[in-house]
Design a protein around this motif. Structure first.
Motif, short mmCIF file in Angstrom:
data_model
loop_
_atom_site.label_atom_id
_atom_site.label_comp_id
_atom_site.label_asym_id
_atom_site.label_seq_id
_atom_site.Cartn_x
_atom_site.Cartn_y
_atom_site.Cartn_z
N THR A 88 54.09 51.44 32.59
CA THR A 88 54.03 51.44 34.06
C THR A 88 52.80 50.74 34.62
O THR A 88 52.94 49.90 35.52
CB THR A 88 54.12 52.88 34.59
N PRO A 89 51.57 51.04 34.16
CA PRO A 89 50.41 50.35 34.74
C PRO A 89 50.42 48.84 34.53
O PRO A 89 49.84 48.10 35.33
CB PRO A 89 49.22 50.99 34.01
N LEU A 90 51.09 48.37 33.46
CA LEU A 90 51.13 46.93 33.19
C LEU A 90 51.95 46.17 34.23
O LEU A 90 51.90 44.94 34.29
CB LEU A 90 51.70 46.67 31.79
N GLY A 91 52.69 46.91 35.06
CA GLY A 91 53.43 46.26 36.13
C GLY A 91 52.52 45.54 37.11
O GLY A 91 52.95 44.61 37.81
N ALA A 92 51.25 45.94 37.16
CA ALA A 92 50.29 45.29 38.06
C ALA A 92 50.06 43.83 37.69
O ALA A 92 49.65 43.02 38.53
CB ALA A 92 48.96 46.04 38.04
N LEU A 93 50.34 43.47 36.43
CA LEU A 93 50.12 42.09 35.99
C LEU A 93 51.06 41.11 36.69
O LEU A 93 50.76 39.92 36.79
CB LEU A 93 50.29 42.00 34.47
N SER A 94 52.19 41.60 37.19
CA SER A 94 53.11 40.72 37.93
C SER A 94 52.44 40.22 39.21
O SER A 94 52.73 39.10 39.67
CB SER A 94 54.41 41.46 38.27
N ILE A 95 51.55 41.03 39.78
CA ILE A 95 50.83 40.61 40.99
C ILE A 95 49.90 39.45 40.65
O ILE A 95 49.75 38.51 41.44
CB ILE A 95 50.02 41.79 41.56
N ILE A 96 49.27 39.52 39.47
CA ILE A 96 48.37 38.44 39.04
C ILE A 96 49.16 37.15 38.85
O ILE A 96 48.76 36.08 39.31
CB ILE A 96 47.65 38.82 37.74
N VAL A 97 50.29 37.24 38.16
CA VAL A 97 51.13 36.06 37.93
C VAL A 97 51.55 35.45 39.25
O VAL A 97 51.47 34.22 39.45
CB VAL A 97 52.37 36.45 37.10
N SER A 98 51.97 36.30 40.19
CA SER A 98 52.40 35.83 41.50
C SER A 98 51.25 35.16 42.25
O SER A 98 51.42 34.09 42.86
CB SER A 98 52.95 37.01 42.32
N ALA A 99 50.06 35.77 42.21
CA ALA A 99 48.91 35.22 42.93
C ALA A 99 48.47 33.88 42.36
O ALA A 99 48.16 32.94 43.11
CB ALA A 99 47.75 36.22 42.88
N ILE A 100 48.47 33.76 41.03
CA ILE A 100 48.03 32.52 40.38
C ILE A 100 49.04 31.39 40.63
O ILE A 100 48.67 30.26 40.97
CB ILE A 100 47.83 32.73 38.87
N LEU A 101 50.33 31.70 40.51
CA LEU A 101 51.35 30.69 40.75
C LEU A 101 51.37 30.25 42.21
O LEU A 101 51.61 29.08 42.52
CB LEU A 101 52.73 31.22 40.34
N ALA A 102 51.12 31.21 43.13
CA ALA A 102 51.08 30.87 44.55
C ALA A 102 49.94 29.90 44.84
O ALA A 102 50.06 29.02 45.71
CB ALA A 102 50.91 32.14 45.39
N GLN A 103 48.84 30.03 44.11
CA GLN A 103 47.69 29.14 44.28
C GLN A 103 48.07 27.69 43.95
O GLN A 103 47.69 26.77 44.67
CB GLN A 103 46.56 29.61 43.36
N PHE A 104 48.84 27.49 42.89
CA PHE A 104 49.15 26.13 42.43
C PHE A 104 50.46 25.58 42.99
O PHE A 104 50.56 24.38 43.26
CB PHE A 104 49.19 26.10 40.90
N ILE A 105 51.45 26.45 43.16
CA ILE A 105 52.78 25.97 43.59
C ILE A 105 52.94 26.01 45.10
O ILE A 105 53.42 25.05 45.71
CB ILE A 105 53.89 26.80 42.90
N LEU A 106 52.55 27.13 45.72
CA LEU A 106 52.72 27.28 47.17
C LEU A 106 51.47 26.88 47.95
O LEU A 106 51.47 26.92 49.17
CB LEU A 106 53.09 28.73 47.50
#
Length: 350
Positions: free
Chosen positions: A83-101
């Motif tokens: 369950t706590p590892l679900g927070a890593l999806s926020i990191i993936v989203s934030a990093i990809l948003a930096q480069f893609i969006l």
């Protein structure tokens, strides 16, 4: 304590789940932008052109893959780890948003990412071993033990109180009401998902668990809890700022899920005090990093708002919240402000 093969499988699946789910948000948002550019109507104001956009469907498929991986992860590893590892999806989203969006990641947001990673490493190192389970009936005996039945009864009672008493009175003014309902139901849904996943894993190993009514009972509980959870999460997201709802929901949901897992599956029974305390410290670090990520995301949005737009009129500025750019509900005596106009303003300032 060594890292078992089941824990390793659950850990890898949880990482894959976070990667797919985090990426799905970016892919879907890219698809929504492309659909809005083609049709001229955004999904936020009632457009459905994104249903014809292949990129949006790719995002949906990616999210489904991530959710399936998360489901299977619970069959191998304890909820205290997954369950706590679900927070890593926020990191993936934030990093990809930096480069893609091209959405700028605040410096404090980078610190939040580092904190989430550091906390996750601590949790993984001190995660308890998954308890071997031989049948769904064994899980059912865990679910019907007095301590867990007391927890379930308390959750159901609190949910009914929140739905029928607090929701009509202050559900649209207090963020804890809707998020509390979906967090409480979410903790039960995870326990049922873990039970169902374990049953299916045993079935695939040659020990058919589908012949037992307990398996179908867990499936019914999963469906009921997930539907209720999603319903009130949508209400919360529709009523309050996402940057407020997301961290509060994550904190409450993860805390309650770990608490429920400790009661039902006795995750901490074979651990020493040092490992338990270290795991909890890692959990607090992940929570802090998650909150920091969301707060800085909101600060970046409000900063961009203040730099690029001037108030159109005194009457309009009174309807805007200077802290996060959200629209405030105006009093009945204020001059009329149509929903269509509000939608246009939201589109302009988002």
């Amino acid at each position: 304590m060594g890292f078992s093969q089941d824990n390793l499988k659950g850990f890898v699946l949880a990482l894959l789940s976070s990667a797919f789910i985090g990426a799905s948000f970016i892919i879907k948002k890219k698809g929504l932008r492309r659909a809005a550019a083609a049709a001229g109507v955004r999904a936020g104001v009632g457009g459905y052109s994104y249903l014809l956009e292949p990129l949006w469907w790719l995002g949906m498929i990616t999210m489904i893959i991530g959710e399936v991986a998360n489901f299977v992860a619970y069959a191998f590893a304890p909820a205290v780890l997954v369950t706590p590892l679900g927070a890593l999806s926020i990191i993936v989203s934030a990093i990809l948003a930096q480069f893609i969006l091209k959405e700028k990641l605040h410096k404090l947001g980078i610190l939040g990412c580092v904190m989430c990673i550091a906390g996750s490493i601590i949790i993984v190192i001190h995660a308890p071993q998954e308890r071997p389970i031989s049948s769904v009936q064994e899980i059912w005996s865990m679910a019907t033990q007095p301590a867990f039945l007391l927890y379930v009864g308390s959750v159901i009672a609190l949910v009914f109180i929140l739905i029928f008493y607090f929701a009509p009175q202050c559900g649209h003014t207090n963020v804890l009401v809707f998020t509390g309902i979906c967090s409480l139901m979410g903790s039960l849904s995870v326990m049922s998902v873990k039970a169902l996943g374990t049953s299916l894993k045993l079935t695939f190993e040659g020990k058919n668990q589908l012949i037992y009514p307990e398996t179908w009972s867990f499936m019914f509980v999963v469906a009921t809890c997930v539907i209720t959870q999603m319903n009130y999460l949508n209400k919360a997201l529709d009523t309050f700022n996402t940057a407020i709802v997301s961290p509060i929901y994550y904190v409450m949901f993860t805390t309650l899920t770990i608490f429920a897992s400790v009661i039902m599956f006795k995750d901490w029974d074979n651990q020493d005090a040092g490992s338990i305390i270290s795991g909890m410290c890692g959990f607090v670090v992940v929570l802090s990093g998650t909150i920091l990520l969301h707060v800085t995301k909101d600060l970046e949005r409000s900063s961009s708002f203040r730099e690029n737009y001037m108030p159109l009129s005194p009457s309009l500025s009174t309807r805007l919240c200077g802290g996060n750019g959200d629209f405030l509900k105006h009093d009945e005596e204020d001059e009329p402000y149509s929903e269509e106009a509000c939608s246009r303003q939201q589109e302009l300032y988002s």
